[in-house]
Design an enzyme around this catalytic site. Structure first.
Site, PDB file in Angstrom:
ATOM      1  N   THR A 132       0.863  -1.166  -0.095  1.00 12.91           N
ATOM      2  CA  THR A 132       0.043   0.167   0.030  1.00 12.91           C
ATOM      3  C   THR A 132       0.854   1.353  -0.115  1.00 12.91           C
ATOM      4  OG1 THR A 132      -1.605   1.278   1.401  1.00 12.91           O
ATOM      5  CG2 THR A 132      -0.247  -0.045   2.509  1.00 12.91           C
ATOM      6  N   ASP A 133       0.237   2.463  -0.352  1.00 15.77           N
ATOM      7  CA  ASP A 133       0.976   3.597  -0.606  1.00 15.77           C
ATOM      8  C   ASP A 133       1.054   4.443   1.038  1.00 15.77           C
ATOM      9  OD1 ASP A 133      -1.746   4.220  -0.014  1.00 15.77           O
ATOM     10  OD2 ASP A 133      -1.670   5.753  -1.722  1.00 15.77           O
ATOM     11  N   GLU A 134       0.188   3.580   2.033  1.00 16.66           N
ATOM     12  CA  GLU A 134       0.260   4.155   3.381  1.00 16.66           C
ATOM     13  C   GLU A 134       1.638   3.947   3.849  1.00 16.66           C
ATOM     14  OE1 GLU A 134      -2.781   3.157   5.832  1.00 16.66           O
ATOM     15  OE2 GLU A 134      -4.297   3.221   4.310  1.00 16.66           O
ATOM     16  N   TYR A 167      -1.744  -0.779  11.006  1.00 14.91           N
ATOM     17  CA  TYR A 167      -2.108  -1.479   9.833  1.00 14.91           C
ATOM     18  C   TYR A 167      -0.736  -1.066   8.790  1.00 14.91           C
ATOM     19  CZ  TYR A 167      -3.226  -1.863   4.877  1.00 14.91           C
ATOM     20  OH  TYR A 167      -3.197  -1.870   3.499  1.00 14.91           O
ATOM     21  N   LYS A 225       2.244  -3.281   7.131  1.00 12.64           N
ATOM     22  CA  LYS A 225       2.749  -3.589   5.917  1.00 12.64           C
ATOM     23  C   LYS A 225       3.869  -3.240   5.527  1.00 12.64           C
ATOM     24  CE  LYS A 225       0.249  -4.749   3.019  1.00 12.64           C
ATOM     25  NZ  LYS A 225       0.071  -6.097   2.289  1.00 12.64           N
TER      26      LYS A 225
HETATM   27  P1  NAD Z   1      -9.505  -7.383   2.226  1.00  7.51           P
HETATM   28  O1  NAD Z   1      -9.534  -7.289   3.954  1.00  7.51           O
HETATM   29  O2  NAD Z   1     -10.929  -7.192   1.488  1.00  7.51           O
HETATM   30  O3  NAD Z   1      -9.216  -9.077   2.057  1.00  7.51           O
HETATM   31  C1  NAD Z   1      -8.146  -9.743   2.800  1.00  7.51           C
HETATM   32  C2  NAD Z   1      -8.134 -11.123   2.491  1.00  7.51           C
HETATM   33  O4  NAD Z   1      -7.086 -11.741   3.137  1.00  7.51           O
HETATM   34  C3  NAD Z   1      -9.460 -11.616   2.941  1.00  7.51           C
HETATM   35  O5  NAD Z   1     -10.257 -12.560   2.058  1.00  7.51           O
HETATM   36  C4  NAD Z   1      -9.173 -12.407   4.165  1.00  7.51           C
HETATM   37  O6  NAD Z   1      -9.834 -13.541   4.486  1.00  7.51           O
HETATM   38  C5  NAD Z   1      -7.636 -13.036   3.816  1.00  7.51           C
HETATM   39  N1  NAD Z   1      -6.764 -13.237   4.942  1.00  7.51           N
HETATM   40  C6  NAD Z   1      -6.558 -12.367   6.081  1.00  7.51           C
HETATM   41  N2  NAD Z   1      -5.806 -12.939   6.715  1.00  7.51           N
HETATM   42  C7  NAD Z   1      -5.525 -14.138   6.466  1.00  7.51           C
HETATM   43  C8  NAD Z   1      -4.512 -15.206   6.744  1.00  7.51           C
HETATM   44  N3  NAD Z   1      -3.895 -15.028   7.998  1.00  7.51           N
HETATM   45  N4  NAD Z   1      -4.281 -16.265   5.821  1.00  7.51           N
HETATM   46  C9  NAD Z   1      -4.698 -16.180   4.821  1.00  7.51           C
HETATM   47  N5  NAD Z   1      -5.824 -15.265   4.217  1.00  7.51           N
HETATM   48  C10 NAD Z   1      -6.108 -14.361   5.116  1.00  7.51           C
HETATM   49  O7  NAD Z   1      -8.475  -6.661   1.726  1.00  7.51           O
HETATM   50  P2  NAD Z   1      -8.208  -5.714   0.272  1.00  7.51           P
HETATM   51  O8  NAD Z   1      -8.880  -4.422   0.405  1.00  7.51           O
HETATM   52  O9  NAD Z   1      -8.555  -6.894  -0.738  1.00  7.51           O
HETATM   53  O10 NAD Z   1      -6.633  -5.809   0.155  1.00  7.51           O
HETATM   54  C11 NAD Z   1      -5.858  -6.806  -0.347  1.00  7.51           C
HETATM   55  C12 NAD Z   1      -4.424  -6.430  -0.294  1.00  7.51           C
HETATM   56  O11 NAD Z   1      -4.104  -5.301  -0.841  1.00  7.51           O
HETATM   57  C13 NAD Z   1      -3.919  -5.972   1.022  1.00  7.51           C
HETATM   58  O12 NAD Z   1      -2.584  -6.708   1.201  1.00  7.51           O
HETATM   59  C14 NAD Z   1      -3.776  -4.655   1.246  1.00  7.51           C
HETATM   60  O13 NAD Z   1      -2.909  -4.116   2.254  1.00  7.51           O
HETATM   61  C15 NAD Z   1      -3.458  -4.223  -0.281  1.00  7.51           C
HETATM   62  N6  NAD Z   1      -4.041  -2.911  -0.729  1.00  7.51           N
HETATM   63  C16 NAD Z   1      -5.222  -2.392  -0.417  1.00  7.51           C
HETATM   64  C17 NAD Z   1      -5.567  -1.162  -0.722  1.00  7.51           C
HETATM   65  C18 NAD Z   1      -7.222  -0.885  -0.607  1.00  7.51           C
HETATM   66  O14 NAD Z   1      -7.554   0.111  -0.941  1.00  7.51           O
HETATM   67  N7  NAD Z   1      -7.922  -1.684  -0.036  1.00  7.51           N
HETATM   68  C19 NAD Z   1      -4.857  -0.719  -1.530  1.00  7.51           C
HETATM   69  C20 NAD Z   1      -3.379  -0.841  -1.754  1.00  7.51           C
HETATM   70  C21 NAD Z   1      -3.056  -2.110  -1.262  1.00  7.51           C
HETATM   71  O1  TDX Z   2     -16.574   5.916   7.798  1.00 12.48           O
HETATM   72  C1  TDX Z   2     -15.669   6.607   7.381  1.00 12.48           C
HETATM   73  N1  TDX Z   2     -15.579   7.802   7.151  1.00 12.48           N
HETATM   74  C2  TDX Z   2     -14.521   8.405   6.860  1.00 12.48           C
HETATM   75  O2  TDX Z   2     -14.558   9.782   6.614  1.00 12.48           O
HETATM   76  C3  TDX Z   2     -14.452   5.704   6.990  1.00 12.48           C
HETATM   77  C4  TDX Z   2     -14.703   4.357   7.131  1.00 12.48           C
HETATM   78  C5  TDX Z   2     -13.509   6.299   6.458  1.00 12.48           C
HETATM   79  N2  TDX Z   2     -13.520   7.822   6.401  1.00 12.48           N
HETATM   80  C6  TDX Z   2     -12.099   8.510   5.669  1.00 12.48           C
HETATM   81  C7  TDX Z   2     -10.892   7.967   6.360  1.00 12.48           C
HETATM   82  C8  TDX Z   2      -9.875   7.968   5.027  1.00 12.48           C
HETATM   83  O3  TDX Z   2      -9.278   9.238   4.768  1.00 12.48           O
HETATM   84  O4  TDX Z   2     -12.188   7.998   4.290  1.00 12.48           O
HETATM   85  C9  TDX Z   2     -10.788   7.751   3.867  1.00 12.48           C
HETATM   86  C10 TDX Z   2     -10.880   6.350   3.160  1.00 12.48           C
HETATM   87  O5  TDX Z   2     -11.048   5.589   4.548  1.00 12.48           O
HETATM   88  P1  TDX Z   2     -10.708   3.922   4.319  1.00 12.48           P
HETATM   89  O6  TDX Z   2     -11.778   3.534   3.299  1.00 12.48           O
HETATM   90  O7  TDX Z   2     -10.713   3.388   5.761  1.00 12.48           O
HETATM   91  O8  TDX Z   2      -9.257   3.588   3.661  1.00 12.48           O
HETATM   92  P2  TDX Z   2      -7.638   4.108   4.164  1.00 12.48           P
HETATM   93  O9  TDX Z   2      -7.557   4.248   5.615  1.00 12.48           O
HETATM   94  O10 TDX Z   2      -7.492   5.182   3.423  1.00 12.48           O
HETATM   95  O11 TDX Z   2      -7.027   2.843   3.645  1.00 12.48           O
HETATM   96  C11 TDX Z   2      -7.383   2.085   2.436  1.00 12.48           C
HETATM   97  O12 TDX Z   2      -6.433   2.507   1.230  1.00 12.48           O
HETATM   98  C12 TDX Z   2      -5.093   1.977   1.599  1.00 12.48           C
HETATM   99  C13 TDX Z   2      -7.491   0.610   2.634  1.00 12.48           C
HETATM  100  O13 TDX Z   2      -8.457   0.330   3.440  1.00 12.48           O
HETATM  101  C14 TDX Z   2      -6.202  -0.167   2.901  1.00 12.48           C
HETATM  102  O14 TDX Z   2      -6.279  -1.338   2.975  1.00 12.48           O
HETATM  103  C15 TDX Z   2      -5.053   0.408   1.800  1.00 12.48           C
HETATM  104  O15 TDX Z   2      -3.732   0.158   2.210  1.00 12.48           O
END
Ligand code: NAD
Ligand code: TDX
Length: 332
Positions: free
Chosen positions: A121-123, A148, A152
């Site tokens: 992630t960019d975080e 988190y 990562k």
């Molecule tokens: P998500 O929470 O929707 O899915 C995570 C999946 O991992 C789930 O299916 C869960 O069951 C599985 N999991 C969790 N713990 C596990 C374990 N111990 N063993 C096996 N499986 C396990 O997450 P997402 O949003 O799809 O993110 C996927 C990946 O992408 C993560 O690595 C996250 O850091 C990265 N990422 C997410 C975002 C975003 O915006 N959501 C952005 C950049 C990177």
């Molecule tokens: O109810 C809400 N109200 C609100 O204002 C929630 C849930 C979030 N927010 C804000 C917090 C953040 O500034 O919205 C923005 C986005 O929040 P999230 O969806 O929780 O995302 P973020 O914390 O930015 O992280 C996401 O992007 C990077 C993913 O959850 C991570 O897995 C990924 O690594």
């Protein structure tokens, strides 16, 4: 690469990647997923059973991981605890899955000399000021804010060390915020859409000035496949689609799409340590691998996402009660 192991392939982004692989390659895919609260079997519906199989197991369990990794040509590692707010409530599963889990996979990849792609992630880079002309690049120093993002960041460092010390054939990608179908209702965009569809109100943290750089999950998948196929071993690629929007802007777009007035939202308790702004410079990915996003129109993508949640209430409705109860207990 004919046999690909996708960890976390039943989650939001991993499941999109499994569909993408089936559509764009002839590889066979094994999903390794613990099926936590964040996973959805339904997200894998419709995939050909002769090409895709699901193993339910924990990436931190070497007895599960080692033989599975040995049978594959590549591992694409999505599995993680992924929600910042949950990591503030209880960091422990984030340490186990994101750090011990990645370590366990890397040891297996090292033992069996299997190609490894780490999805991050960019975080990990911390945050930017609102008026900073700079964006994150692969050389931005690591500076994570939450449990988190720290977990990562630690997992990225493990991958880099396993490349340098042990010659593991790995690449890393750091992507910005994803949106699209199958995202859990705990996350910002699905939470607000489903609040409105369920007759509730939008919940904005603080004033909503925080900026996120949005990318459609399908564009994330095409970028990961490009890196898996053409990326240079040991390299880090940033994935983003120039989609910066403040949270307030996104809320106003959603309120408009769902027929509400633009100030029809609640301001709730802000997130502790809330990162101000993320922004990705994806020029390395564009210039070196020729990748281009296909879903650049955020307004159109958001509208399609609203339609998807409208049509898939049977999937999200059972998750909504517990998610909102946990937020309400924190004043969010
Ligand atoms: P998500 O929470 O929707 O899915 C995570 C999946 O991992 C789930 O299916 C869960 O069951 C599985 N999991 C969790 N713990 C596990 C374990 N111990 N063993 C096996 N499986 C396990 O997450 P997402 O949003 O799809 O993110 C996927 C990946 O992408 C993560 O690595 C996250 O850091 C990265 N990422 C997410 C975002 C975003 O915006 N959501 C952005 C950049 C990177
Ligand atoms: O109810 C809400 N109200 C609100 O204002 C929630 C849930 C979030 N927010 C804000 C917090 C953040 O500034 O919205 C923005 C986005 O929040 P999230 O969806 O929780 O995302 P973020 O914390 O930015 O992280 C996401 O992007 C990077 C993913 O959850 C991570 O897995 C990924 O690594």
């Amino acid at each position: 690469m004919q046999q690909i192991l996708v960890t976390g392939g039943a989650g939001f982004i991993g499941s999109n990647f499994v569909h993408h692989l089936v559509r764009h390659t002839d590889a066979s895919v094994t999903v390794l997923d613990k099926m936590t609260y964040a996973a959805s079997r339904e997200a894998l519906d419709g995939l050909p059973s002769d090409r895709v199989s699901l193993v339910v197991g924990d990436i931190a369990d070497p007895a599960v991981v080692d033989p599975l990794v040995a049978e594959h040509d590549a591992v694409v590692h999505y599995a993680a605890e992924s929600h910042n707010d949950n990591s503030l409530a209880d960091p422990s599963p984030f340490i186990r899955t994101n750090l011990i889990g990645t370590f366990t996979l890397l040891e297996a990849a090292r033992r069996h000399d299997v190609r490894f792609h780490h999805v991050s992630t960019d975080e990990v880079y911390g945050d930017l000021e609102l008026d900073d002309p700079a964006k994150f690049t692969p050389s931005t120093p690591y500076n994570p804010s939450s449990p988190y993002s720290a977990s990562k960041a630690g997992s990225d460092h493990l991958v880099r060390a396993w490349v340098r010390s042990f010659g593991v054939r790995a690449t890393i990608s750091n992507c910005s915020n994803n949106y699209g179908p199958w995202q859990h209702v705990e996350k910002f965009i699905p939470r607000q859409i489903t609040n409105l569809l369920a007759g509730g109100r939008v919940k904005l943290y603080g004033a909503g000035a925080n900026v996120r750089d949005w990318i459609h999950t399908e564009d994330h998948s095409s970028a990961v496949l490009a890196i898996l196929e053409r990326g240079a071993i040991g390299e880090t690629y940033l994935i983003g689609a120039d989609g910066e929007k403040s949270n307030l802007e996104v809320v106003r777009m959603l309120l408009g799409l769902l027929g509400h007035a633009e100030d029809d939202f609640d301001q709730v308790t802000d997130r502790a340590g809330h990162d101000l702004r993320y922004a990705i410079d994806a020029s390395k990915l564009r210039d070196e691998l020729g990748w281009r996003p296909q879903y650049g129109d955020f307004a159109a993508g958001l509208s399609a996402t609203v339609d998807w949640y409208r049509a898939n209430e049977a999937w999200w409705r059972p998750k909504k009660g517990a998610t909102e109860a946990a937020y309400a207990a924190k004043g969010q």
